[in-house]
Every structure is written in structure tokens, then in C-alpha cells.
Design a protein around this motif. Structure first.
Motif, mmCIF file in Angstrom:
data_model
loop_
_atom_site.group_PDB
_atom_site.id
_atom_site.type_symbol
_atom_site.label_atom_id
_atom_site.label_comp_id
_atom_site.label_asym_id
_atom_site.label_seq_id
_atom_site.Cartn_x
_atom_site.Cartn_y
_atom_site.Cartn_z
ATOM 1 N N THR A 149 -8.037 -25.762 -24.991
ATOM 2 C CA THR A 149 -7.853 -27.153 -25.419
ATOM 3 C C THR A 149 -7.087 -27.215 -26.744
ATOM 4 O OG1 THR A 149 -9.921 -27.735 -24.312
ATOM 5 C CG2 THR A 149 -9.021 -29.356 -25.830
ATOM 6 N N LEU A 175 -3.618 -26.919 -25.779
ATOM 7 C CA LEU A 175 -3.119 -28.122 -25.082
ATOM 8 C C LEU A 175 -2.646 -29.181 -26.076
ATOM 9 C CD1 LEU A 175 -5.664 -28.518 -22.133
ATOM 10 C CD2 LEU A 175 -3.190 -28.118 -21.941
ATOM 11 N N VAL A 176 -3.357 -29.348 -27.195
ATOM 12 C CA VAL A 176 -2.975 -30.404 -28.144
ATOM 13 C C VAL A 176 -1.934 -29.927 -29.161
ATOM 14 C CG1 VAL A 176 -5.172 -31.621 -27.933
ATOM 15 C CG2 VAL A 176 -4.891 -29.942 -29.760
ATOM 16 N N MET A 222 1.831 -31.601 -29.611
ATOM 17 C CA MET A 222 1.818 -32.694 -28.642
ATOM 18 C C MET A 222 2.338 -33.979 -29.282
ATOM 19 S SD MET A 222 -1.454 -34.257 -26.666
ATOM 20 C CE MET A 222 -1.596 -33.007 -25.405
ATOM 21 N N ASP A 229 3.233 -38.039 -27.520
ATOM 22 C CA ASP A 229 2.473 -38.968 -26.692
ATOM 23 C C ASP A 229 2.030 -38.195 -25.447
ATOM 24 O OD1 ASP A 229 1.549 -40.801 -24.867
ATOM 25 O OD2 ASP A 229 3.212 -42.193 -25.092
ATOM 26 N N PRO A 230 0.722 -37.981 -25.281
ATOM 27 C CA PRO A 230 0.268 -37.113 -24.185
ATOM 28 C C PRO A 230 0.656 -37.621 -22.803
ATOM 29 C CG PRO A 230 -1.606 -38.114 -25.343
ATOM 30 C CD PRO A 230 -0.385 -38.456 -26.130
ATOM 31 N N PHE A 246 -0.505 -35.450 -19.918
ATOM 32 C CA PHE A 246 -1.587 -34.584 -20.409
ATOM 33 C C PHE A 246 -2.920 -35.341 -20.495
ATOM 34 C CE2 PHE A 246 0.025 -30.387 -22.205
ATOM 35 C CZ PHE A 246 1.198 -30.412 -21.469
ATOM 36 N N GLY A 247 -2.859 -36.653 -20.293
ATOM 37 C CA GLY A 247 -4.100 -37.440 -20.265
ATOM 38 C C GLY A 247 -4.887 -37.246 -18.984
ATOM 39 N N THR A 248 -4.323 -36.482 -18.039
ATOM 40 C CA THR A 248 -5.014 -36.251 -16.765
ATOM 41 C C THR A 248 -5.541 -34.828 -16.628
ATOM 42 O OG1 THR A 248 -2.930 -35.634 -15.673
ATOM 43 C CG2 THR A 248 -3.555 -37.955 -15.595
ATOM 44 N N VAL A 249 -5.264 -33.991 -17.615
ATOM 45 C CA VAL A 249 -5.665 -32.578 -17.527
ATOM 46 C C VAL A 249 -7.191 -32.458 -17.596
ATOM 47 C CG1 VAL A 249 -5.455 -30.304 -18.600
ATOM 48 C CG2 VAL A 249 -3.542 -31.914 -18.714
ATOM 49 N N ARG A 250 -7.771 -31.730 -16.660
ATOM 50 C CA ARG A 250 -9.202 -31.433 -16.720
ATOM 51 C C ARG A 250 -9.386 -29.945 -16.987
ATOM 52 N NH1 ARG A 250 -12.024 -36.211 -16.758
ATOM 53 N NH2 ARG A 250 -13.828 -34.871 -16.406
ATOM 54 N N VAL A 251 -10.311 -29.634 -17.861
ATOM 55 C CA VAL A 251 -10.538 -28.248 -18.264
ATOM 56 C C VAL A 251 -11.996 -27.892 -17.972
ATOM 57 C CG1 VAL A 251 -10.709 -26.734 -20.273
ATOM 58 C CG2 VAL A 251 -8.787 -28.300 -20.073
ATOM 59 N N ALA A 252 -12.232 -26.758 -17.333
ATOM 60 C CA ALA A 252 -13.613 -26.318 -17.070
ATOM 61 C C ALA A 252 -13.739 -24.833 -17.405
ATOM 62 C CB ALA A 252 -13.985 -26.559 -15.611
ATOM 63 N N ASN A 258 1.865 -32.918 -35.899
ATOM 64 C CA ASN A 258 0.832 -33.392 -34.976
ATOM 65 C C ASN A 258 -0.482 -32.692 -35.312
ATOM 66 O OD1 ASN A 258 0.738 -30.884 -33.157
ATOM 67 N ND2 ASN A 258 -0.406 -32.345 -31.927
ATOM 68 N N PHE A 318 -3.273 -41.120 -30.462
ATOM 69 C CA PHE A 318 -3.397 -41.169 -29.002
ATOM 70 C C PHE A 318 -4.770 -40.631 -28.614
ATOM 71 C CE2 PHE A 318 1.093 -40.674 -29.994
ATOM 72 C CZ PHE A 318 1.669 -41.692 -29.239
ATOM 73 N N ASN A 351 -10.109 -37.333 -21.592
ATOM 74 C CA ASN A 351 -10.243 -36.226 -20.632
ATOM 75 C C ASN A 351 -10.485 -34.885 -21.320
ATOM 76 O OD1 ASN A 351 -7.493 -36.682 -21.543
ATOM 77 N ND2 ASN A 351 -6.868 -35.038 -20.179
ATOM 78 N N GLU A 385 -18.648 -31.411 -18.024
ATOM 79 C CA GLU A 385 -19.575 -30.290 -17.853
ATOM 80 C C GLU A 385 -20.924 -30.637 -18.443
ATOM 81 O OE1 GLU A 385 -18.319 -26.397 -19.003
ATOM 82 O OE2 GLU A 385 -16.380 -26.634 -18.037
#
Lengths: 457, 127
Positions: A266, A269-270, A273, A275-276, A288-294, B21, B59, B63, B126
Motif C-alpha cells: 500500500t 501504491l500511494v 500518486m 489523482d488516483p 487506483f480507487g478500485t484497487v483491493r489489497v489482501a 505527494n 484525494f 479502498n 479484512e
């Protein structure tokens, strides 16, 4: 996990990164692709400078000995390399590689592809004449304002030449200013046969590329969360294990240091960055506002859910232009009253430069140890600091005042405040300033000139 | 309770030209809403007053339980033009964590356990 897995390993995050990393990626476990990112915004102008001095230079030189070392294992393991090491001179990089490989025994010849056409330097006049204004994205000014001072101009290109090279059987693909992320998602699109307008899957590849493009940063390097708990002596760099549906796992080779967790991924990811929701690449716009991390545990992080939209009609152009000169000088003052001594030295330095009549666009003083990184005003406790670094930088359109500044640092040692040290490096170096001019161009103007050349070595 | 951001979040920063950023990530999803309400662009601008000459944009990334801040005109011109020690804003991520935020004690307690290594931190989705 369902379906075939393709592994793209990250081996370099910038020019100057750890040379052991790509070797460990090839030698410590199975991978299918090795991506090596060498280019940052300022790298292109540095490479251009080298090319002007020597027509056979202008690429990331480290890359060639690295490939000569790894070549037999690349053939044996079926590992293909995708890199932007070509800089402003992919052909010279290829020639050096071919010459070197002549002395390396491999089970079969290696097929090398280069991608050219992103370099707009030679075509700049024609492009301007044809009405491409190349206005600065930030200021709106037309390129004609600085035309004579332009040093390098390269379009950020996407995956299509990489796909062509892979289809033509290339083992090593050397590009110029390919966008960093394409070095990872190009192989994925090729392997899984994703349609060029399958925006969600390409966007997933872009996210994978963003995670890979900074080397160890996704795998525990430069990672803030629990930084003391990460073994960084021999870190494993990240590896993307992708499946055809566009989901992937970020991992690293077992047995190496580093750490892949939801937090390390994560953080990456940022990184850098904007505007995601509007992450623009030559091949799609990723959200990037739709990325899911597990976090799956055991250095495995699953990434899913990525969506994207159509690519735009424009490509970004990275232009570097000469914008004067600068130099930075440093001295260290010891306490008691370290900060006060450093302040006094700064006043003396400025007074001497004023007296000599030198003018600068900017003179910047920082007190290292007393809040320089964030530009903080030193608080009362700063009076007790055992030492303070005085760091002064100047910038001017001409070399002469900057040169004069570099001669005024050393005299402060005997003719300035006391308790000074840390002047081992000699007189500060005058540096040419390469300013950055981001612009956009109609993609057809670039794509018509893109070429893939393949040769066996 | 009032705590430094470092008790409930972590961060990473980088550059794009003269813009820095700063991404701020909640240690656990339940801390995120407090980041949203407390870590406003105005407060971030004030926190970085020593370097930030332009606007601060924010922003939201629910998620990832993360906020992304763009600090414009904050890198002394950026790239090789800049005379700053930290011309790429690399240290701003650590720097933002000194900002004070008001977070319920129960949430801070969970975050403290994460930092102590007793329980793992978590992304959204989670348990």
C-alpha cells in the motif's frame, strides 16, 4: 489459484539501483520475466549529455555487464528481459550487448530487440512546424519560448512495440522512454492475450507495473511501517504473479530479506500518486480507487478489483532544457551554539557575495539537523544541538556568479565563525541546471515513427 | 484523545515536478474516518508551511484506507532546478506523521497493539 501464472520480477528501480538485485531475481527461484527500470525524469537529460560527448553513449551502461553475466541463465531458465535501459540511444546499447555476448557461451543465440522512435529531439523542428506546440502542461507556455535551450525530448511510449518484440521472439527488449509500468504489463498482455481495449485488465497490469517499478520499495525497502523489523541486508525485490483474470499476487523469493505485506504494497501504491482515479498511461487510464489489497501472509499480497478506462489520444512528452547553473556548499559547525555559528557563517557568506556584486536567482540556506528537510523554523531546543550542517545553494542564469560562490565557501574555514569542519570534498561543483518541461503530443505523431529492430547474438 | 498521526497511520511521499505527494495510510480501517475528518488540506498546508508555497489537494482512497495529498509548489522548483536538501519530498511522509489528530481512545488502543506487533495491521475488507 486458478489458471496459469506468469511471474514478472522487478530487478532495478532506477539507474544506480543495487546491482545484485536482478541476479538474485534470476538465481533464487522461478521467474518468467525480469523488468529493469532505469529511467527517471532527469535521467534522460543526463544520458543525452553523455551522448553529445560520445555518440556511442547515452544508455544505462550498467545494463550490459549485467546481461553478459546473466545470459547463460536467461537462456536456461527461459527468462525474458524487458528494460528501458536504452535511454536516448537504444541502438548503441544493443551494439554493446551484441559485441559482449560474442564472448559468452549460451545454449542458443539470444534474440535482442530494440525499440526506437520515442526520441523526438531530431524531429523537434518538424513537429513544431507541423503545429505541435508542445505547451508546458503546468504553465501553458509554448515550447518555442525555450526551443534553443532544449536538451532532450522523449515521448512516453506504451506497450505496443514491446508486444511486437515479444511476438517476434525477443529474449531481451531494450527500449528508450517506455513508460515504467509498460515494462511489467507488456509481458502480461502478451502472455494472456488480453485485448488492447480490455481496459480493466490492462489497468490491473498498470497497477502491477506501479508496484514493480520502484524495486525494493514494494518489498520492505524505504518502507516506514515497522521499518526496524525488516531485514534489508539482502532484500528480495518484488515479483508479480499474475493470472489471466487480471488479479495478481505480489511476492518475493523465499530465503531473501525484505518483506511483502499489505502495508509495504500500500505504501508503494500511494507513491508518486496524483489523482488516483485518473492514473494516465499510454495504454489506459487506471483507477487506483478500485484497487483491493489482501494480505495472504508469508510475503504474499493479493491485488484485485482494478478497473480502468480507454487510453487517451495524447502521449506525454518529457523535455529537458538548459536553465542556468547551480552549486551547493556545505560546512559543519560544532556546539556550543552550533546553530548560531552556522547562522553567522551564512550572513558572512552572503555579505561577501553582495560586496562582490554577484546576483542570483535564488540563494537558499538550510541548517541540517535543525529542521532542513521540512523547512521548519528551529525551536528553542535547537540552541543545544551538538552540531549543525550549514548548507547553502545558489542558482543563476550564468556560470560566473555560481563559480564565484564556490570560491567563497572555503575561506569561511579560517575567516569565519569558529568550530567548523566537514570540508573534505573540496570546492563545490558547478552544475548545469536541467529544467523539466512536461508536454502532450498527438499520439499518431509519435507512433508513426516507432520501430522494433530484432537481431540475434 | 489527541495523538500524533504516527500512532494511527503510516505514510510515503514522492515527487512529480514541483509537486510533492504524501500518501497517508490508516493502520486499521476503523482509524480511516478520523483521518478523513482530521487531516484536512488546510491543516496539511499549515503543517508544511516551511516548504509549501502552493495549494494542497486531497484525494480519498477508502479502498486502501488512505488519503493522498498533493502539495503544489513545495519542492523549490523540483527536479534539478531545486536547491532544497529534500528536492524530491522523500521525507515529507515521515514529516506528516507529527501532525496531531483527535482519535477515540479505543481506536488508538487497537493501533498501539498493531505497532507493538501484537496484532497485524489491516487493509479494508479484512477482519
Amino acid at each position: 489459484m486458478a489458471g496459469r501464472i506468469v511471474r514478472v520480477a522487478s530487478g532495478q528501480g532506477f539507474w544506480g539501483d543495487w546491482q545484485e538485485a536482478p541476479k538474485l531475481q534470476v538465481r533464487s527461484g522461478d521467474i518468467d520475466y525480469l523488468m529493469l527500470d532505469y529511467l527517471a525524469e532527469i535521467t534522460m537529460s543526463i544520458l543525452q549529455k553523455q551522448r553529445v560527448k560520445n555518440p556511442a553513449a547515452g544508455y544505462a551502461r550498467d545494463f550490459v555487464p549485467l546481461m553478459l553475466d546473466l545470459a547463460p541463465e536467461l537462456v536456461e531458465g527461459g527468462v525474458r528481459v524487458v528494460t528501458n535501459a536504452g535511454g536516448v540511444n537504444p541502438a548503441a546499447c544493443r551494439d554493446a550487448l551484441v559485441a559482449g555476448l560474442a564472448d559468452v557461451a549460451t545454449a542458443r543465440p539470444l534474440r535482442i530487440a530494440i525499440v526506437t522512435g520515442d526520441d523526438l529531439m531530431e524531429r523537434l523542428g518538424d513537429l513544431l512546424d507541423a503545429g505541435h506546440e508542445l505547451r508546458n502542461m503546468e504553465t501553458g507556455a509554448p515550447l518555442s519560448d525555450i526551443r534553443e535551450r532544449v536538451y532532450s525530448a522523449n515521448a512516453y511510449i506504451g506497450m505496443e512495440p514491446i508486444l511486437e518484440a515479444l511476438e517476434r521472439g525477443a529474449d531481451i527488449i531494450v527500449t528508450g522512454r517506455s513508460t515504467d509500468t509498460a515494462l511489467t504489463y507488456g509481458p502480461l498482455v502478451h502472455e494472456f492475450g488480453w485485448a488492447l481495449d480490455d481496459w480493466d485488465r490492462i489497468a490491473a497490469g498498470v497497477v502491477a507495473g506501479h508496484i514493480n517499478e520502484c524495486g525494493a520499495q514494494a518489498a520492505g525497502g524505504n518502507t516506514l511501517f515497522d521499518w526496524e523489523g525488516v531485514d534489508l541486508e539482502v532484500p528480495g525485490y518484488p515479483i508479480i504473479e499474475a493470472t489471466a483474470d487480471g488479479t495478481f499476487v505480489v511476492t518475493k523469493h523465499p530465503g531473501l530479506g525484505g518483506r511483502v505485506t499489505w502495508s509495504s504494497v500500500t505504501e508503494q501504491l500511494v507513491y508518486e500518486m496524483g489523482d488516483p482515479a485518473d492514473y494516465i498511461t499510454p495504454d489506459c487510464v487506471a483507477d487506483f480507487g478500485t484497487v483491493r489489497v489482501a494480505d495472504l501472509g508469508g510475503d504474499r499480497v493479493r491485488v484485485s478489483g482494478v478497473t480502468g478506462g480507454p487510453r487517451t489520444d495524447l502521449l506525454k512528452v518529457s523535455i529537458a532544457y538548459h536553465d542556468g547553473f547551480k552549486a551547493t556548499g556545505s560546512l559543519t559547525y560544532a556546539g556550543p551554539d552550533a546553530l548560531a555559528k552556522a547562522r553567522r557563517a551564512d550572513e558572512v557568506l552572503r555579505a561577501r557575495l553582495d560586496r562582490a556584486g554577484w546576483a542570483f536567482d535564488e540563494v537558499r540556506t538550510e541548517f541540517v539537523g535543525a529542521g532542513a528537510c521540512l523547512g521548519l523554523e528551529p525551536g528553542p531546543s535547537a540552541a543545544d544541538l551538538p552540531e549543525v550542517g550549514l548548507r547553502v545553494g545558489v542558482r543563476a542564469p550564468d556560470r560566473a556568479p555560481v563559480e564565484a560562490f564556490t570560491r567563497e565557501i572555503a575561506p569561511l574555514i579560517l575567516a569565519g565563525p569558529p568550530s567548523v569542519t566537514g570540508f573534505a570534498g573540496g570546492r563545490p561543483r558547478v552544475q548545469e541546471v536541467m529544467a523539466y518541461w512536461p508536454a502532450l503530443i498527438d499520439r499518431t505523431a509519435v507512433e508513426s515513427e516507432l520501430r522494433v529492430e530484432v537481431s540475434d547474438a | 484523545m489527541k495523538v500524533p498521526l504516527s500512532r494511527v497511520a503510516f505514510a510515503r511521499s514522492g515527487d512529480k515536478g514541483d509537486t510533492a505527494n504524501v500518501g497517508v495510510i490508516a493502520l486499521v480501517p476503523e482509524a480511516y474516518e478520523h483521518l478523513v475528518s482530521q487531516v484536512t488540506p488546510e491543516r496539511v498546508k499549515a503543517h508544511f508551511a516551511g516548504v509549501c508555497r502552493g495549494d494542497v489537494e486531497r484525494f480519498e482512497l477508502p479502498n486502501l484506507s488512505a488519503l493522498n495529498f498533493l502539495l503544489h509548489e513545495s519542492l523549490g522548483g523540483g527536479g534539478t532546478v531545486s536547491l532544497m536538501l529534500d528536492a524530491q519530498g522523500k521525507t515529507f511522509g515521515a514529516g506528516i506523521l507529527a501532525l496531531e489528530v483527535e482519535v477515540p481512545e479505543a481506536v488508538v488502543a487497537v493501533c498501539d497493539r498493531v505497532v507493538a506487533g501484537e496484532i497485524p495491521g489491516r487493509p479494508p475488507g479484512e477482519e
